[in-house]
Design a protein around this motif. Structure first.
Motif, short mmCIF file in Angstrom:
data_model
loop_
_atom_site.label_atom_id
_atom_site.label_comp_id
_atom_site.label_asym_id
_atom_site.label_seq_id
_atom_site.Cartn_x
_atom_site.Cartn_y
_atom_site.Cartn_z
N PRO A 48 39.88 14.58 -9.30
CA PRO A 48 39.43 13.82 -10.48
C PRO A 48 39.18 12.35 -10.18
N ILE A 49 40.02 11.75 -9.32
CA ILE A 49 39.81 10.34 -8.95
C ILE A 49 38.52 10.18 -8.19
N SER A 50 38.27 11.11 -7.23
CA SER A 50 37.04 11.06 -6.45
C SER A 50 35.81 11.24 -7.33
N ALA A 51 35.89 12.19 -8.26
CA ALA A 51 34.77 12.42 -9.17
C ALA A 51 34.52 11.22 -10.06
N ALA A 52 35.59 10.61 -10.53
CA ALA A 52 35.45 9.42 -11.38
C ALA A 52 34.84 8.26 -10.60
N ARG A 53 35.28 8.11 -9.35
CA ARG A 53 34.71 7.04 -8.51
C ARG A 53 33.23 7.27 -8.26
N ALA A 54 32.83 8.53 -8.02
CA ALA A 54 31.42 8.84 -7.79
C ALA A 54 30.60 8.53 -9.04
N GLN A 57 30.14 4.78 -9.29
CA GLN A 57 29.16 4.29 -8.34
C GLN A 57 27.74 4.65 -8.75
N GLN A 58 27.56 5.86 -9.25
CA GLN A 58 26.22 6.28 -9.68
C GLN A 58 25.76 5.46 -10.88
N ALA A 59 26.67 5.20 -11.81
CA ALA A 59 26.32 4.37 -12.96
C ALA A 59 26.00 2.94 -12.53
N ALA A 60 26.75 2.42 -11.56
CA ALA A 60 26.49 1.07 -11.07
C ALA A 60 25.13 0.98 -10.39
N ALA A 61 24.78 2.00 -9.60
CA ALA A 61 23.49 2.02 -8.92
C ALA A 61 22.35 2.10 -9.92
N ALA A 62 22.48 2.97 -10.91
CA ALA A 62 21.44 3.10 -11.93
C ALA A 62 21.30 1.81 -12.73
N GLY A 63 22.42 1.19 -13.08
CA GLY A 63 22.37 -0.07 -13.81
C GLY A 63 21.73 -1.18 -13.00
N ALA A 138 21.25 9.72 -10.95
CA ALA A 138 21.72 9.05 -9.74
C ALA A 138 22.66 9.99 -9.01
N ASN A 139 22.52 10.06 -7.70
CA ASN A 139 23.35 10.95 -6.89
C ASN A 139 23.76 10.25 -5.61
N GLU A 140 24.86 10.72 -5.04
CA GLU A 140 25.30 10.17 -3.77
C GLU A 140 24.40 10.65 -2.65
N GLY A 141 23.98 9.72 -1.80
CA GLY A 141 23.13 10.05 -0.67
C GLY A 141 23.90 9.95 0.64
N PRO A 142 23.20 9.97 1.76
CA PRO A 142 23.86 9.88 3.06
C PRO A 142 24.47 8.50 3.29
N GLN A 146 23.58 5.39 -2.61
CA GLN A 146 23.30 6.03 -3.88
C GLN A 146 21.79 6.15 -4.06
N ILE A 147 21.35 7.31 -4.52
CA ILE A 147 19.93 7.56 -4.75
C ILE A 147 19.68 7.63 -6.25
#
Length: 230
Positions: A48-54, A57-63, A138-142, A146-147
């Motif tokens: 859950p912590i990892s999912a919340a962190r992801a 990060q995705q929200a931060a990248a999109a913003g 937004a998704n995690e990339g390599p 973040q993509i």
């Protein structure tokens, strides 16, 4: 067998060796069970912590992409402020040529690339006024990047799919690492034409000159009717 030997080899009617094996097996099973239980607990806490962190990060990248687009594509915006956002992208586009530049040439490259990026955004905005950004996901990339997938919509409704690659862990603020337009990486495209035309080793002026000529072909400084983009 003497009684004392029989007593030493048996315990409650079972051979001592069998009792010892039984004990070790039970201990191993209990140890494995404890380890698996601990792992399950840790995974239950970590996932859950990892999912919340992801998600964060995705929200931060999109913003970040939303703010970057709005700050530079709005009429009258100052595109020269884009410099800090595209510095890493410029180094990525230069590739190995960047490594061959001396310190003074790197500074020269950074300034010229900033000016070129600012001009490219300004031409894009004037050529297609009223562009609108629609962020899809937004998704995690390599490599922890973040993509951000989006559509850039023209005033007539036509759209371009654009994927923005965002670096969140390089420096105190997010940075643009690359972008794909219609599935083509702009950074790789710029690197390729630089390798083909700028020569090796290339100077900052040669790199930027090659890219400026490509910009003039892709997005001329004049409108289709011959008017200057002013």
């Amino acid at each position: 067998m003497p009684p004392h030997e029989a007593a030493s080899t048996c315990y409650q009617g079972k051979p001592v060796l069998a009792r010892l094996n039984h004990y070790h097996v039970r201990s191993a099973i209990m140890s494995s069970t404890c380890i698996l239980s601990a792992l399950a607990i840790l995974l239950g806490l970590f996932l859950p912590i990892s999912a919340a962190r992801a998600e964060i990060q995705q929200a931060a990248a999109a913003g970040y992409i939303r703010a970057l687009f709005d700050a530079n594509m709005m009429p009258g915006s100052d595109t020269s402020r884009i410099c800090s956002d595209v510095a890493g992208f410029g180094r990525f586009a230069a590739g190995h040529a960047w490594q061959s530049l001396g310190q003074e040439e790197r500074l020269r490259f950074a300034g010229k690339f900033c000016a070129l990026a600012s001009e490219a955004v300004d031409r894009l905005r004037r050529r297609w006024p009223g562009l609108h950004l629609v962020i899809e996901e937004a998704n995690e990339g390599p490599q922890g990047l973040q993509i951000v997938s989006s559509l850039v919509r023209q005033s007539d409704g036509a759209t371009w799919p654009v994927d923005w690659t965002v670096a969140l862990d390089e420096g105190p603020a997010p940075r643009l690492a690359d972008l794909k337009i219609l599935g083509v990486s702009l950074g790789i495209f710029l690197r390729t034409i630089a390798q083909l035309r700028a020569g090796a080793p290339a100077t900052a002026d040669q790199l930027i000159g090659t890219w400026r000529r490509a910009l003039d072909r892709a997005l001329p400084p004049t409108l289709p009717d011959g008017d200057l983009l002013k």
